[in-house]
Design an enzyme around this catalytic site. Structure first.
Site, PDB file in Angstrom:
ATOM      1  N   ASP A   1      50.826  53.675   6.318  1.00  0.00           N
ATOM      2  CA  ASP A   1      51.873  54.215   7.175  1.00  0.00           C
ATOM      3  C   ASP A   1      51.720  53.739   8.619  1.00  0.00           C
ATOM      4  OD1 ASP A   1      53.737  55.696   5.646  1.00  0.00           O
ATOM      5  OD2 ASP A   1      52.173  57.179   5.219  1.00  0.00           O
TER       6      ASP A   1
ATOM      7  N   HIS B   1      57.423  57.871 -10.878  1.00  0.00           N
ATOM      8  CA  HIS B   1      56.219  58.627 -11.220  1.00  0.00           C
ATOM      9  C   HIS B   1      55.463  57.995 -12.376  1.00  0.00           C
ATOM     10  CE1 HIS B   1      58.712  62.015  -9.390  1.00  0.00           C
ATOM     11  NE2 HIS B   1      58.327  61.124  -8.528  1.00  0.00           N
TER      12      HIS B   1
ATOM     13  N   CYS C   1      41.497  54.741   4.632  1.00  0.00           N
ATOM     14  CA  CYS C   1      41.871  54.940   3.226  1.00  0.00           C
ATOM     15  C   CYS C   1      43.168  54.240   2.828  1.00  0.00           C
ATOM     16  CB  CYS C   1      41.942  56.423   2.890  1.00  0.00           C
ATOM     17  SG  CYS C   1      43.183  57.310   3.829  1.00  0.00           S
TER      18      CYS C   1
ATOM     19  N   GLU D   1      47.935  58.200  10.986  1.00  0.00           N
ATOM     20  CA  GLU D   1      48.897  57.254  10.427  1.00  0.00           C
ATOM     21  C   GLU D   1      50.203  57.213  11.207  1.00  0.00           C
ATOM     22  OE1 GLU D   1      49.529  58.287   6.287  1.00  0.00           O
ATOM     23  OE2 GLU D   1      49.649  60.423   6.729  1.00  0.00           O
TER      24      GLU D   1
END
Ligand code: PEP
Ligand code: MG
Length: 755
Positions: A633, A367, A680, A609
Site C-alpha cells: 500500500d 476469494h 511485511c 502504509e
C-alpha cells in the site's frame, strides 16, 4: 411443405438402430446420411467434421460425388458450411447460390442444388462439425425440419465425441473433439500443475437420446420444471436468505427464466422431435452455450449464463444425479475445472491430490484465488468455456506463472513441463535443506524471516518452512472466505489455533483490513468513487467500533496466558492510533473486571502504509510497541498507482531511490526509539528486494510462505555492508527512479550472489 418422411421421431428411431449395428465407423456414417436424406426427402445429405487443424472435412455424403469424401476440406468460415461452423448457427436458404458466402467446389458436383439447410453439430457449446441437406428445387425447409436436422446432429455429436471416427481419420487431421488446445487466461496463483481434468460440476452424461414415448417424456419434462420452480421458491423464501444481496438477485433471475414461456417452448419442441427429456435439455443448453460465446454484451452474457445454470439444475432434477464430485475420491493429480467456485468449495477438496485450478471466471482478488494461493496450487482464470472444452480425465497442464493451459498436450510440451516440475522440486529440496539453518548474512547479520498468513491452511507452513513466526496474520481472510459474518467465538477458535500452531514463535495479528478490494460477500457494499482511498480498514473499525471491539475481545481471550501482538491497518495519523489503542485498553479493562484470563503481555503496533505517517514518524514511534511496514500500500499511495491495475502497477519500481529512502527513514526512526520494525509487503518476498531491505537496515521481514526458501538462500550469500556502501550514494543522490534495480542486480551478481 412438410418434407420429413415419417417425421423426426421415425428418423431418430432409425438412427438408434444404426447406432447399435456392429458395422465400421465409415459404414455407420454412410448409412446415417442415407437415412437422413431419405427421411427429409432431400437429394443430398453431407456430414463435415471439424479437424484438429481447424478445417472441415467431408466425412460422408449421400448425393454429392462419393469421390469427394475425405478429399473435400474447407477452412472455418469458408463457404456456407464453414460459415455454419464459425457462427455455430443454422443456415436455411432456398437459393444458396445467391448467398454471398456460397463457394462452389467442382469435385462435389453440388452446382445443381439450390436449397441448402446446414446445422452445426454442437456439444457443450463447441462446434464439432456441420450437417447439411440440399435439394435441387428452390425449397424452403420448415422450422420443424430444421429442428429434426439439429436433433440428428446431436446424435452425431455423441458419435464424434466417442472417438469412433479416429479410426478413419488421416494422421494429424483427427476430429477436433480430442484436439490439443493451448489456452491463455489470467494467471491467478503461481505454480505448475500437471494432471487430469476433474469437473467441479460434472456434466451429466446423457446416454439415452431417443424417446420411446414422447408423451411420457413431455410429462417428465413438465414435472421436472415444476419441481425446479418449487425448489427456487423455497430457496427464495427461506429465512436464511435474509438479504443475501447478489445471491438473491441470481435466484430471482433463475425464477424469472424458469417461468419463461420461450424457454419451456424450446424444450417442448426438442422433445417433440423425439428426444428424451434429458437430451432435450442438453440440446437447449448447448445452443445457449454457443450463443453465450458469441455474445459480447456483458449483461446478455450474464443472462445466458443464468439460463445455462438453470438448464443444469433442470438436468439434475430429471436424472436425480447429484453433480458434486465425490471429494474424498478425488483422483491423484487432479486439476479442477469450473465456471466459478467459492473459497469454501475449494477447501473441501483433498489438498494432497489437487494440482491446479482452471476457472471460466475468477479475478486476482477473488476469494477462491486467495485460497488457491494459500494452498499453493496453480490457478488460472478467465478461460472462456473451459468446462465445455474438456472432458473428465483429459490430460491437462496449468502454468500459474504465465496463465497458459494445455489441454491434451502433445508429448514434447508435456515432457518440457514435467522437467520444469522436477527442477522446481529439486530447488524446493535445496530450500528444504536450509530450513533449520539460521538466516545469517555473510557479514554476520541475523535476519528474522517470518510468514504472512491468514487461513488455517497456512498454519502447516510454519513448521514446513522453519519460519521465525508469523509476521502478518491477515485476519480479514477468514471473514472473506466465510458465508456469513464469523461470530466472536469462531474468531476466537481460529486465533487460538494460530497461536497453538506457532508455539513459542511470535504471531502478529492485524485487525480487520476490509474495504477497498477486500469485500465481504455478506456485507452490503457501499458505492465509493475510490474504494482504495475510502472507508476501509481501521477507518471502518473506528466508525463501527462494535466490529473492532468484538475482534479485539476474541484476540485477547485467545491469547489468555500468552503474549499477544496486534496491529492496525491503514493508520494515517497518530490520533487514529491512539483511538484504536484505546479500544484495546477498554476491552482489557472489561475482561479484567469479568475475571477472564488475560494475555501475559499485549504488544500494540501499527502498519505503516499511508505516506502521511512518514511525516509523523517520531510521534508515532514513541507511542507504539512496534512498526510493520506495508510496502504494497505504501508504494501504491506514494506513486498514486493502483496496485491491482496492471496498466499502472508496474510503472513504478519499489526497488528505487524514493521508496528505499522512505523505507530507510522508517527503520532509522524505529532504531532511534529502540522499537522493532518488520517489513511485511511483497517487496520482502522478492530476493533482490530482501537484499535491498537488509542493506538499508531491516532485520525482520515477513514474506509469503513460498518465498522463505529463495529469500533465505539469497540472504545467506550477501554481505549487507558492501551492498549498503554501494546503495548509499545512489540513495543520497538519486537520479530519478530508473536503473536502480538493474544496477543493484548487477552489483550483487558481481559479488557472486546467485538469485
Ligand atoms: C501491504 O499493504 O503491504 C500489506 C502487507 O497489507 P495488504 O497487502 O494486506 O494490504
Ligand atoms: Mg496494506
Amino acid at each position: 411443405m412438410r418434407g420429413a418422411l415419417g417425421g423426426p421421431r421415425v428418423l431418430l428411431r432409425r438412427l438408434r438402430e444404426v447406432m447399435a449395428e456392429p458395422v465400421s465407423a465409415q459404414q455407420r456414417l454412410d448409412k446415417i446420411v442415407v437415412l437422413i436424406a431419405a427421411n427429409m426427402v432431400a437429394e443430398v445429405c453431407s456430414l463435415y467434421v471439424l479437424r484438429v487443424d481447424g478445417t472441415l472435412e467431408l466425412y460422408a455424403t449421400e448425393g454429392l460425388n462419393p469421390q469427394a469424401v475425405h478429399q473435400t476440406v474447407m477452412r472455418s468460415g469458408e463457404g456456407l458450411v464453414g460459415h455454419v461452423a464459425k457462427e455455430a448457427n443454422p443456415i436455411n436458404l432456398s437459393n444458396a447460390q445467391s448467398h454471398p458466402k456460397f463457394s462452389y467446389r467442382p469435385e462435389t458436383g453440388e452446382e445443381i442444388y439450390h436449397s441448402f439447410l446446414g446445422v452445426p453439430i454442437l456439444r457443450a457449446g463447441n462446434t464439432l462439425g456441420v450437417l447439411v441437406v440440399q435439394n435441387r428445387a428452390h425449397r424452403t425447409y420448415s422450422e420443424e425440419e430444421e429442428e429434426a436436422l439439429q436433433t440428428a446432429a446431436m446424435v452425431l455429436a455423441e458419435m464424434i465425441a466417442s472417438g469412433e471416427l479416429s479410426a478413419i481419420a488421416k494422421p494429424g487431421a483427427e476430429p477436433a473433439v480430442r484436439r490439443t488446445l493451448h489456452l491463455t487466461g489470467l494467471a491467478l496463483s503461481d505454480g505448475i500443475g500437471l494432471g487430469h481434468v476433474v469437473l467441479h460440476e460434472p456434466r451429466i452424461v446423457v446416454t439415452n437420446f431417443i424417446a420411446d414415448d414422447v408423451h411420457n417424456e413431455l410429462k417428465r419434462l413438465d414435472e421436472a420444471v415444476e419441481m425446479l420452480r418449487a425448489d427456487l421458491d423455497v430457496l427464495l423464501e427461506s429465512r436464511e436468505m435474509g438479504d443475501a444481496g447478489e445471491h438473491r438477485d441470481v435466484l430471482e433471475a433463475y425464477r424469472m427464466f424458469a417461468h419463461d414461456r420461450g424457454w419451456r417452448h424450446k424444450l417442448h419442441e426438442a422433445v417433440l422431435t423425439g428426444l428424451t427429456a434429458e437430451a432435450a435439455v442438453e440440446r437447449v443448453q448447448s445452443d445457449t452455450r454457443a450463443r453465450m460465446m458469441r455474445q459480447t454484451d456483458p449483461y446478455l452474457r450474464e443472462r445466458l449464463h443464468d439460463l445455462d445454470d438453470l438448464a443444469h439444475r433442470l438436468m439434475r432434477q430429471l436424472t436425480g444425479q447429484d453433480l458434486a464430485p465425490s471429494k474424498e475420491q478425488l483422483p491423484e493429480n487432479a486439476i479442477l475445472v469450473a465456471r466459478s467456485m467459492g473459497p469454501a468449495a475449494l477447501l473441501d477438496y483433498d489438498r494432497k491430490r489437487l494440482r491446479g485450478l482452471v476457472l471460466e471466471e475468477g479475478g486476482t482478488t477473488s476469494h477462491v484465488t486467495i485460497v488457491a494461493r494459500a494452498l499453493g496450487i496453480a490457478a488460472i482464470g478467465q478461460i472462456e468455456n473451459a468446462t465445455g472444452m474438456v472432458d473428465p480425465g483429459d490430460a491437462i497442464i496449468v502454468d500459474g506463472s504465465t496463465g497458459d493451459v494445455h489441454v491434451r498436450p502433445p508429448a514434447d510440451i508435456e515432457a518440457a513441463y514435467a522437467e520444469r516440475v522436477r527442477l522446481r522440486a529439486r530447488r524446493q529440496a535445496q530450500y528444504q535443506a536450509l530450513r533449520d539453518k539460521p538466516c545469517i548474512t555473510k557479514d554476520g547479520q541475523a535476519i528474522q524471516l517470518m510468514l504472512n498468513a491468514g487461513l488455517v491452511v497456512d498454519l502447516p507452513y510454519i513448521a514446513e518452512t522453519g519460519a521465525a513466526g508469523i509476521g502478518l496474520f491477515r485476519t480479514e481472510l477468514q471473514f472473506m472466505v466465510a458465508q456469513a459474518f464469523p461470530r466472536t467465538s469462531e474468531q476466537l477458535l481460529l486465533y487460538r489455533a494460530v497461536l497453538d500452531a506457532a508455539g513459542d514463535r511470535p504471531v502478529t495479528f492485524r485487525t480487520l483490513d476490509i474495504g477497498g478490494d477486500k469485500v465481504l460477500p455478506y456485507m452490503r457494499a457501499i458505492e465509493e468513487e475510490n474504494p482504495a482511498l475510502g472507508w476501509r480498514a481501521i477507518r471502518l473499525g473506528l466508525d463501527r467500533p462494535g466490529l473492532l471491539r468484538s475482534q479485539v475481545r476474541a484476540l485477547l481471550k485467545a491469547a489468555g496466558g500468552r503474549e499477544l501482538r496486534m496491529m492496525f491497518p491503514m493508520i494515517a495519523s497518530v490520533e487514529e492510533f491512539d483511538q484504536a489503542k484505546a479500544v484495546v485498553e477498554r476491552e482489557l479493562t472489561h475482561l479484567r473486571r469479568h475475571g477472564h484470563s488475560l494475555p501475559e503481555r499485549v504488544h500494540i503496533g501499527t502498519m505503516v502504509e499511508v505516506p502521511a505517517l512518514l511525516f509523523q514518524l517520531d510521534e508515532l514511534t514513541e507511542r507504539v510497541d512496534f512498526l510493520s511496514v506495508g510496502s504494497n500500500d505504501l508504494v501504491q499511495f506514494m506513486f498514486a498507482a493502483d496496485r491491482g491495475n496492471t496498466r499502472v502497477s508496474d510503472r513504478f519500481d519499489p526497488i528505487s531511490a524514493p521508496v528505499l529512502r522512505a523505507l530507510k527513514s522508517i527503520v532509522d526512526t524505529a532504531k532511534a526509539h529502540g522499537k522493532p520494525v518488520t517489513l511485511c509487503g511483497e517487496l520482502a518476498s522478492n530476493p533482490l528486494g530482501a537484499i535491498a531491505l537488509a542493506a538499508i537496515g531491516y532485520r525482520m521481514m515477513s514474506v509469503t510462505p513460498s518465498a522463505i526458501g529463495p529469500v533465505k538462500a539469497a540472504l545467506l550469500q550477501v554481505d549487507t555492508q558492501r551492498v549498503a556502501r554501494f546503495l548509499s550514494p545512489l540513495l543520497e543522490h538519486p537520479m530519478g527512479c530508473a536503473g536502480l534495480r538493474s544496477r543493484l542486480a548487477d552489483f550483487v551478481a558481481d559479488q557472486g550472489v546467485q538469485l
